[in-house]
Design a protein around this motif. Structure first.
Motif, short mmCIF file in Angstrom:
data_model
loop_
_atom_site.label_atom_id
_atom_site.label_comp_id
_atom_site.label_asym_id
_atom_site.label_seq_id
_atom_site.Cartn_x
_atom_site.Cartn_y
_atom_site.Cartn_z
N ILE A 230 100.84 33.71 19.97
CA ILE A 230 101.21 33.01 18.80
C ILE A 230 102.26 31.99 19.16
O ILE A 230 102.51 30.94 18.56
N HIS A 231 102.96 32.35 20.33
CA HIS A 231 103.95 31.33 20.80
C HIS A 231 103.61 30.27 21.78
O HIS A 231 104.20 29.50 22.34
N GLY A 232 102.02 30.12 21.69
CA GLY A 232 101.40 29.29 22.59
C GLY A 232 101.37 29.36 24.19
O GLY A 232 101.18 28.41 24.58
N GLN A 233 101.44 30.68 24.57
CA GLN A 233 101.60 30.97 26.01
C GLN A 233 100.08 31.08 26.55
O GLN A 233 99.95 31.29 27.90
N GLY A 234 99.26 31.05 25.66
CA GLY A 234 97.81 31.32 26.41
C GLY A 234 96.77 31.66 25.56
O GLY A 234 97.11 32.04 24.17
N LEU A 235 95.78 32.17 25.89
CA LEU A 235 94.55 32.74 24.95
C LEU A 235 94.75 34.19 25.52
O LEU A 235 94.76 34.55 26.46
N VAL A 236 94.34 34.95 24.43
CA VAL A 236 94.44 36.50 24.32
C VAL A 236 93.03 37.01 23.76
O VAL A 236 92.48 36.62 23.05
N LEU A 237 92.51 38.00 24.57
CA LEU A 237 91.59 38.78 24.13
C LEU A 237 92.12 40.08 23.33
O LEU A 237 92.70 40.75 23.75
N ALA A 238 91.69 40.30 22.14
CA ALA A 238 92.21 41.43 21.43
C ALA A 238 91.00 41.84 20.38
O ALA A 238 90.30 41.39 19.77
N ASN A 239 91.09 43.21 20.26
CA ASN A 239 90.40 43.98 19.10
C ASN A 239 90.61 43.50 17.72
O ASN A 239 91.68 43.11 17.58
N ARG A 240 89.61 42.93 16.85
CA ARG A 240 89.91 42.47 15.42
C ARG A 240 90.68 43.13 14.62
O ARG A 240 91.75 42.67 14.11
N ILE A 241 90.49 44.63 14.83
CA ILE A 241 91.55 45.54 14.03
C ILE A 241 93.09 45.10 14.34
O ILE A 241 93.86 45.07 13.32
N LEU A 242 93.41 44.82 15.38
CA LEU A 242 94.72 44.72 15.90
C LEU A 242 95.22 43.27 15.65
O LEU A 242 96.44 43.09 15.60
N ALA A 243 94.27 42.28 15.57
CA ALA A 243 94.59 40.94 15.51
C ALA A 243 94.52 40.36 13.94
O ALA A 243 95.07 39.21 13.60
N GLN A 244 93.86 41.19 13.23
CA GLN A 244 93.40 40.60 11.81
C GLN A 244 94.57 40.01 10.89
O GLN A 244 94.49 38.96 10.11
N GLN A 245 95.65 40.68 10.89
CA GLN A 245 96.78 40.41 10.27
C GLN A 245 97.23 39.08 10.68
O GLN A 245 97.92 38.17 10.00
N GLU A 246 97.49 38.62 12.21
CA GLU A 246 97.76 37.38 12.40
C GLU A 246 96.98 36.24 12.25
O GLU A 246 97.28 35.16 12.04
N ILE A 247 95.51 36.77 12.25
CA ILE A 247 94.72 35.73 11.69
C ILE A 247 94.57 35.48 10.48
O ILE A 247 94.69 34.15 9.91
N ASP A 248 94.85 36.35 9.31
CA ASP A 248 95.07 36.14 8.07
C ASP A 248 96.26 35.32 7.74
O ASP A 248 96.06 34.44 6.71
N ASN A 249 97.25 35.39 8.32
CA ASN A 249 98.49 34.71 8.16
C ASN A 249 98.60 33.42 8.87
O ASN A 249 99.52 32.58 8.74
N GLY A 250 97.34 33.10 9.58
CA GLY A 250 97.38 31.80 10.33
C GLY A 250 98.16 31.49 11.74
O GLY A 250 98.10 30.60 11.89
N HIS A 251 98.59 32.82 11.90
CA HIS A 251 99.45 32.44 13.44
C HIS A 251 98.35 32.52 14.63
O HIS A 251 98.72 31.78 15.57
N LEU A 252 97.30 33.00 14.43
CA LEU A 252 96.25 32.91 15.41
C LEU A 252 95.11 32.70 14.86
O LEU A 252 94.69 32.91 13.69
N GLN A 253 94.03 31.90 15.73
CA GLN A 253 92.56 31.85 15.18
C GLN A 253 91.70 31.97 16.30
O GLN A 253 91.90 31.99 17.56
N VAL A 254 90.32 32.19 15.77
CA VAL A 254 89.48 32.48 16.61
C VAL A 254 89.10 31.44 17.46
O VAL A 254 88.76 30.04 16.99
N VAL A 255 89.04 31.29 18.88
CA VAL A 255 88.96 30.22 19.78
C VAL A 255 87.37 29.75 19.65
O VAL A 255 86.93 28.72 19.43
N LEU A 256 86.36 30.73 20.24
CA LEU A 256 84.96 30.83 20.24
C LEU A 256 84.44 31.88 19.44
O LEU A 256 84.98 33.08 19.65
N PRO A 257 83.32 31.85 18.83
CA PRO A 257 82.67 33.04 18.42
C PRO A 257 82.03 33.86 19.62
O PRO A 257 81.10 33.09 20.16
N THR A 258 82.24 35.14 19.71
CA THR A 258 81.56 35.69 20.74
C THR A 258 81.03 37.08 20.04
O THR A 258 81.59 37.59 19.04
#
Length: 293
Positions: A230-258
């Motif tokens: 979130i603070h721009g330190q790099g790319l992270v791999l995470a399970n969707r369940i754990l990251a969904q809240q940050e995706i929904d609020n716009g703090h993170l976004q999916v880089v590439l569909p995999t």
């Protein structure tokens, strides 16, 4: 060893009779006959070897020893009643202690917990965050959420959900350094959780043999890695369940569909042969809720 104690029924009869100064009123209060109260008082006086009441024509008075004993017995019976009420309150307290991985608790369970509370307002939930799962529930844990491979033979285990691993980054980072294809991943710092295995698997999945997975910070908890991303330190791999809240609020976004499957899944676990309505209620709720998310 405790000294011999007077019979409780005799003490109850004595306390009531002394308070009312009447065997008749004591009998009415205790739902027994006057003769029964008189018998219990006689038993107590014989036990103590003292006279507790002065029996007159139509009056009842406490003796000096009886008055002193009444004062002490009243306090003792009151404390006994309080102790009993306290025990019953603890017995009837329907709290449920749930052990969860810290990131799951922060990112998913806590935000959804109000729904469970609305459906089960009589169950007090107590959450305990843990660092890792060892497949063994301590006696103070009623039910738990595990993140792993599901091979816990000593527990009742039910899988909640299977998810893919998502490549995530902050929108600001991607604006500064876009990722338009898999090869652009090489231009970014990688963020690792626990080990570097997930990025190793992702590199193999995307056929990026030259992706340097040895670079980048390694975090012990997913929520810390997500914050780093979130603070721009790099790319992270995470399970969707754990990251969904940050995706929904716009703090993170999916880089590439995999479509790389997370080798670990979330499970609800508890001890075998547990017949507890609180545990059944939570199991049913979380299974149904995660199906809908």
């Amino acid at each position: 060893m405790y000294k011999r104690l007077p019979p409780l029924n005799s003490l109850k009869s004595f306390e009531s009779a002394a308070r009312h100064l009447s065997f008749t009123k004591a009998a009415e209060e205790l739902f027994v006959t006057q003769a029964a109260v008189s018998h219990q008082i006689k038993l107590l006086e014989d036990f103590l070897g003292v006279e507790l009441f002065k029996r007159k024509n139509r009056a009842l008075e406490l003796t000096e020893l009886g008055q002193a004993y009444f004062s002490d017995v009243t306090k003792i019976l009151h404390r006994l009643a309080e102790a009993t009420d306290k025990l019953l309150a603890q017995k009837n307290n329907k709290h449920l202690t749930i052990s969860v991985p810290q990131t799951f608790g922060i990112q998913w369970l806590v935000p959804h917990l109000s729904d469970f509370n609305q459906h089960h307002p009589d169950i007090e939930v107590r959450l305990k965050g843990v660092d890792q799962d060892e497949g063994l529930l301590s006696k103070d844990i009623d039910i738990a959420i595990y993140y792993g491979l599901g091979n816990w033979d000593n527990l009742q285990v039910e899988k909640l959900v299977e998810e893919n691993l998502l490549i995530l980054a902050s929108p600001k980072l991607l604006e500064q350094n876009p990722v338009r294809s898999e090869k652009d991943l090489k231009n970014h710092t990688l963020i690792h959780i626990h080990t570097r295995d997930n990025w190793k698997n992702m590199a193999s999945f995307l056929q990026l043999d030259d992706l340097n997975i040895q670079q980048g910070s390694l975090f012990s908890h997913t929520f810390m890695a997500l914050q780093a991303a979130i603070h721009g330190q790099g790319l992270v791999l995470a399970n969707r369940i754990l990251a969904q809240q940050e995706i929904d609020n716009g703090h993170l976004q999916v880089v590439l569909p995999t479509n790389l499957h997370d080798p670990k899944s979330f499970y609800v676990v508890n001890h075998f042969d547990v017949n507890d309505e609180r545990i059944r209620a939570f199991r049913a709720w979380i299974i149904e809720t995660m199906k809908q998310k």
